[in-house]
Design an enzyme around this catalytic site. Structure first.
Site, mmCIF file in Angstrom:
data_model
loop_
_atom_site.group_PDB
_atom_site.id
_atom_site.type_symbol
_atom_site.label_atom_id
_atom_site.label_comp_id
_atom_site.label_asym_id
_atom_site.label_seq_id
_atom_site.Cartn_x
_atom_site.Cartn_y
_atom_site.Cartn_z
ATOM 1 N N PHE A 230 1.044 -0.931 -0.130
ATOM 2 C CA PHE A 230 0.283 0.256 -0.054
ATOM 3 C C PHE A 230 1.440 1.213 0.591
ATOM 4 C CE2 PHE A 230 -4.865 1.222 0.889
ATOM 5 C CZ PHE A 230 -5.554 -0.090 0.704
ATOM 6 N N GLN B 149 -8.765 14.598 3.696
ATOM 7 C CA GLN B 149 -7.962 14.025 2.371
ATOM 8 C C GLN B 149 -8.745 13.848 1.126
ATOM 9 O OE1 GLN B 149 -7.157 9.395 3.092
ATOM 10 N NE2 GLN B 149 -5.447 10.353 2.771
ATOM 11 N N HIS C 86 -8.702 11.086 -2.249
ATOM 12 C CA HIS C 86 -8.362 10.003 -2.277
ATOM 13 C C HIS C 86 -8.003 9.824 -3.797
ATOM 14 C CE1 HIS C 86 -7.637 5.443 -3.499
ATOM 15 N NE2 HIS C 86 -8.210 5.487 -2.260
ATOM 16 N N LEU D 72 -15.036 5.129 -4.942
ATOM 17 C CA LEU D 72 -13.209 4.999 -4.244
ATOM 18 C C LEU D 72 -13.357 3.393 -5.201
ATOM 19 C CD1 LEU D 72 -11.080 4.968 -2.532
ATOM 20 C CD2 LEU D 72 -12.500 3.682 -1.576
ATOM 21 N N GLU E 168 -6.432 1.769 -3.211
ATOM 22 C CA GLU E 168 -5.570 1.718 -3.385
ATOM 23 C C GLU E 168 -4.321 0.266 -3.695
ATOM 24 O OE1 GLU E 168 -3.342 5.135 -0.963
ATOM 25 O OE2 GLU E 168 -1.873 3.374 -0.417
ATOM 26 N N ARG F 116 -0.724 9.477 -0.422
ATOM 27 C CA ARG F 116 -2.194 9.958 -0.974
ATOM 28 C C ARG F 116 -2.255 11.846 -1.382
ATOM 29 N NH1 ARG F 116 -6.406 6.306 1.995
ATOM 30 N NH2 ARG F 116 -6.701 4.210 1.063
ATOM 31 N N HIS G 17 -12.395 12.114 0.839
ATOM 32 C CA HIS G 17 -12.577 11.133 0.274
ATOM 33 C C HIS G 17 -12.408 10.994 2.330
ATOM 34 C CE1 HIS G 17 -11.424 6.699 1.410
ATOM 35 N NE2 HIS G 17 -10.912 6.986 1.934
ATOM 36 N N ARG H 88 -3.418 10.903 6.316
ATOM 37 C CA ARG H 88 -3.496 9.661 6.345
ATOM 38 C C ARG H 88 -2.836 8.550 5.685
ATOM 39 N NH1 ARG H 88 -7.379 5.603 5.780
ATOM 40 N NH2 ARG H 88 -8.527 6.078 4.913
#
Lengths: 233, 587
Positions: free
Chosen positions: B119, B240, B242, B252, B255, B286, B353, B398
């Site tokens: 990730f 955030q 995304h 979404l 990731e 991100r 996000h 995050r």
């Protein structure tokens, strides 16, 4: 685009009725889903009531009867529907208001299926091992979103919603029977004995037909019945 | 008016992963716990989490919690509190093993252990090669976790109030929190739920923005309840985006798609992340990837007739990997775009996000506020966990896979703290006669008859305002105008009415109260963004492009009263290890 939608507010209406709505063509975009249309209709008539949340088919809130077939509004393309689009609440459950049904019987049967892993060994300090092949047995089972499209399409559930667990709950029953980590096979099978809880399934297969996640409760029920037979021999 | 009253040891507002993890811990300890949720628990937005949960299990490659801690501190752009981050990363393996014992159907490796995937922002050995740390159940990890937690709560006989909308918290003169007033959505009846401790677990506020990955229910209800109760919100400027939402729609794409080997292409067919993050490339943090995509599009290297997106390419992975590891996003892309990602790249663009900010807490989940210029102190009786809280483990940005971890670790930690507290406090505090009055006024306000703007129209106007004035790139003028617009919307909402006065399942009234919550959290977000004159993590100020540790290595606190901004220091000192001092952040 024309819609005919089931309306009933016990606070105001003596009985249910179908209301016609028209969504101006100018508001319709290519690729729009039924839920998008309902949200636009609701922006104009805020009394129109339905459940919705994720808008992508994972939360299971917006199950409804669409042109006679149960489905999720958020993943049903408008373009796929005959007009006028006739929308009713999921059949067989008491209506609270408009497209909102009382799901308690459905949830009760889910709880009756003991939908949780039972393993009374001391927990190891790491994960319990499971081979990829054992884990594959859970595919097609754990993905259920509890939208109730299947159980409310099942004639056996319509007749005996208090005694027959219904396809959604039985899919979960098999999900745990099929889990190599679960130890409660006997307890689970005992729980499904009798003429109603499992055996009311007459393989009509409406559940398979309507499941928005392409799951197959009938096959799961068949596997449980096989286990029952094996056990009785 | 007489109101039904119920009494519990602990009230939990919200039934996503954080609320349910806390509830399970409490029920297993024989505490009397009530969970109030405006949707049936498995409809909560945790269900939509895809890629997985981070824990240094080292099932695939060498790993340890300390490396995870480093990555999280760096990912936070050094705004995260290092004591809380150490606590979370140390607790992660146990939190994941517990889930496995609860029955979560994690994908498996040939060894039989839990499957882990790469990730963004993850490294070995403090910034070295890519780590493989994200534990996954295909690309439906949130669904698997939420359902398993709900199932275990059924087994533990937790008491649920399904489809009850929490209106406001209840407190006494001394500021002790005593529960909440909720409304049974089906009947419209209010109910007072009295509790010795209350845990807010109401999730984030992605509905602030027009294009977002969030469910319609993510309206910041708990954050707004805290604001109205006089508690400031922390670090709300850090929202955030995304990198890979479906372009123009917002759904979404995990990731994990890049973790499995997918990558991004611009309009020239260039793998542009190599320019922005030479080492981590598509698996940079991100904020970095989202800014890169937005920059490509702004500079005319986008894809499509309007050049307004980029492509996420997965077709080289082979159909087997896509079907086995990413079945959920394959279904979604086929449903919404009518293309198979195993054959055709997906059009993507950054999409709102996750709310890094929220209700300030310590690592036990206790809500903390500064007391008259002095050190912060816990607010008696009130806890917050998950996305609605700000511990702060995510700081300014995050890492993917840390949100599921956050809800598990701090849901559990808060419950454990409550359990200790309950041993000392055997009786409920006396409830003042008029304790539920503010909540009742809030409910009654929507019974007024009259003509005004529609709630739906105002909600769209708010989301457009936030998108235009508080997006990926920000500057002072745009933010100031945004703040004025939100304030104007707030006044217009005060003059709005609803036509639907039915008591039965009145969704119009719920949406009106949700919009009140959205407007207050929007004000917190845009005001905090206007005040912070630096660029850090997800907060990118074109007029202040550099991070400024000298002036801004501190947490923002926004209060509703007079829109006051206050600040408090970042907790740089971890629990046991050496601190990671701020460094230039490259990937």
């Amino acid at each position: 685009m024309k819609f005919s939608i089931y309306r009933y507010d016990p606070d105001r209406d003596a009985k249910p009725y179908m209301q016609d709505y028209e969504l101006p063509e100018a508001q319709i975009q290519p690729g729009m889903m039924l839920l998008d249309a309902l949200l636009l209709l609701k922006a104009d008539d805020e009394t129109l009531s339905f459940r919705r949340s994720c808008q992508e088919g994972v939360c299971g809130s917006d199950g409804m009867n669409i042109n006679g077939r149960n489905g999720l509004a958020c993943v049903t393309p408008l373009a796929s529907l005959n007009k006028p689009v006739e929308i009713r609440p999921l059949p067989g459950l008491p209506v609270i208001r408009d497209l909102v049904v009382d799901m308690e019987q459905f949830y009760q049967q889910y709880r009756n299926a003991k939908p949780y892993l039972i393993n009374d060994d001391p927990c190891p300090e790491v994960e319990r091992l499971q081979t990829p092949e054992q884990r594959d047995q859970l595919d097609g089972l754990y993905e259920c979103i509890l939208c109730a499209c299947c159980s409310t399409a099942c004639p056996s559930f319509w007749w005996n919603p208090d005694k027959f667990l219904g396809p959604a709950a039985l899919l979960q029953a098999w999900r745990f029977l099929a889990d190599s980590r679960d130890q409660a096979t006997e307890e689970r099978l005992n729980n499904l004995e009798g003429p109603f809880r499992l055996f009311r399934c007459h393989t009509i297969m409406n559940c398979v037909e309507v499941c928005p996640k392409n799951l197959n409760p009938t096959r799961a029920i068949g596997r449980i019945k096989e286990l029952m037979v094996k056990r009785s021999l | 008016m007489t109101m039904e009253k119920r009494s519990f040891d602990t009230l939990i507002v919200g039934a996503g992963g954080g609320g349910l993890r806390a509830a399970l811990q409490l029920s297993q300890a024989d505490a009397r716990v009530a969970v109030v949720s405006k949707v049936f628990p498995t409809r909560s937005h945790t269900v939509a989490a895809q890629g997985g949960v981070n824990a240094a299990l080292a099932n695939v490659s060498p790993d340890n919690w300390h490396w995870h801690m480093f990555d999280t501190v760096k990912g936070s752009d050094y705004l995260g509190d290092q004591d809380a981050i150490e606590y979370m990363c140390r607790a992660a393996p146990r939190a994941v093993y517990e889930l496995e014992h609860f029955g979560v159907p994690f994908s498996r490796l040939d060894s039989g252990k839990i499957y882990q995937r790469a990730f963004g922002g993850q490294s070995r050995n403090f910034g070295g090669e890519q780590a493989v740390r994200t534990c996954a159940a295909a690309d439906r990890t949130g669904h698997a976790i939420l359902h398993s937690l709900y199932q275990q709560n059924i087994r533990a006989r937790t008491h649920f109030f399904d489809e009850y909308f929490a209106v406001d918290l209840v407190q006494n003169q001394q500021g002790y929190f005593l529960g909440a007033v909720a409304m049974d959505i089906a009947s419209g009846e209010p109910i007072l739920i009295e509790a010795k401790t209350t845990i807010l677990a109401t999730g984030g506020v992605g509905q602030l923005f027009r294009t977002n990955t969030n469910a319609l229910v993510n309206t910041g209800d708990g954050m707004a309840m805290a604001l109205r109760a006089g508690i400031p919100l922390q670090d709300m400027e850090f929202f955030q985006f995304h990198p890979t939402g479906i372009a123009g729609k917002g759904m979404l794409i995990t990731e994990g798609a890049r973790g499995e080997g997918g990558y991004l292409l611009n309009g020239d067919g260039e793998r542009f992340m190599e320019r922005y993050a030479p080492n981590a490339r598509d698996l940079a943090s991100r904020d970095v990837v989202s800014r890169a995509i937005a920059t490509e599009v702004r500079e005319g290297r986008g894809v499509g007739p309007n050049g307004d997106h980029v492509l996420l390419k997965l077709d080289h992975l082979g159909s087997d990997i896509v079907k086995k590891r990413l079945p959920g996003i394959r279904d979604m892309v086929m449903t919404f775009l009518h293309i198979d990602p195993a054959e055709t790249p997906i059009p993507v663009y950054p999409t709102a996000h996750y709310t890094m900010g929220g209700i300030p807490t310590n690592r036990h989940g206790q809500v903390v506020v500064p007391v008259q210029q002095g050190a912060e102190e816990p607010v008696p009786g009130l806890y917050a966990v998950g996305e609605c809280a700000c511990v702060s483990v995510h700081g300014a940005n995050r890492l993917g896979g840390n949100s599921l971890l956050d809800i598990l670790v701090f849901g559990r930690a808060a419950a454990n703290h409550v359990i200790r507290h309950l041993k000392e406090q055997r009786y409920h505090q006396p409830l003042p006669e008029d304790a539920s009055e503010p909540a009742m006024q809030r409910l009654a306000r929507w019974n007024r008859e009259g003509k005004g703007e529609s709630i739906a129209g105002l909600r769209i106007a708010l989301a457009k305002t936030m998108e235009e004035h508080c997006g990926v790139f920000r500057n002072q003028d745009v933010l100031r105008e945004g703040q004025e617009k939100v304030l104007a919307l707030r006044e217009r909402l005060a003059e709005a009415y609803i036509d639907d006065h039915s008591q039965v399942f009145n969704t119009a009234r719920i949406e009106a109260m949700e919009l009140e919550n959205l407007v207050d959290t929007a004000l917190a977000t845009v005001s905090s963004a206007l005040a912070r004159e630096e660029s850090r993590g997800a907060h990118s100020r074109i007029d202040f492009p550099e991070r400024d540790d000298q002036h801004w290595l501190k947490h923002s606190l926004f209060s509703l009263e007079d829109l006051k901004m206050d600040y408090k220091p970042v907790r740089i000192k971890p629990l046991t290890v050496e601190s990671f001092p701020p460094k230039k952040r490259t990937y």
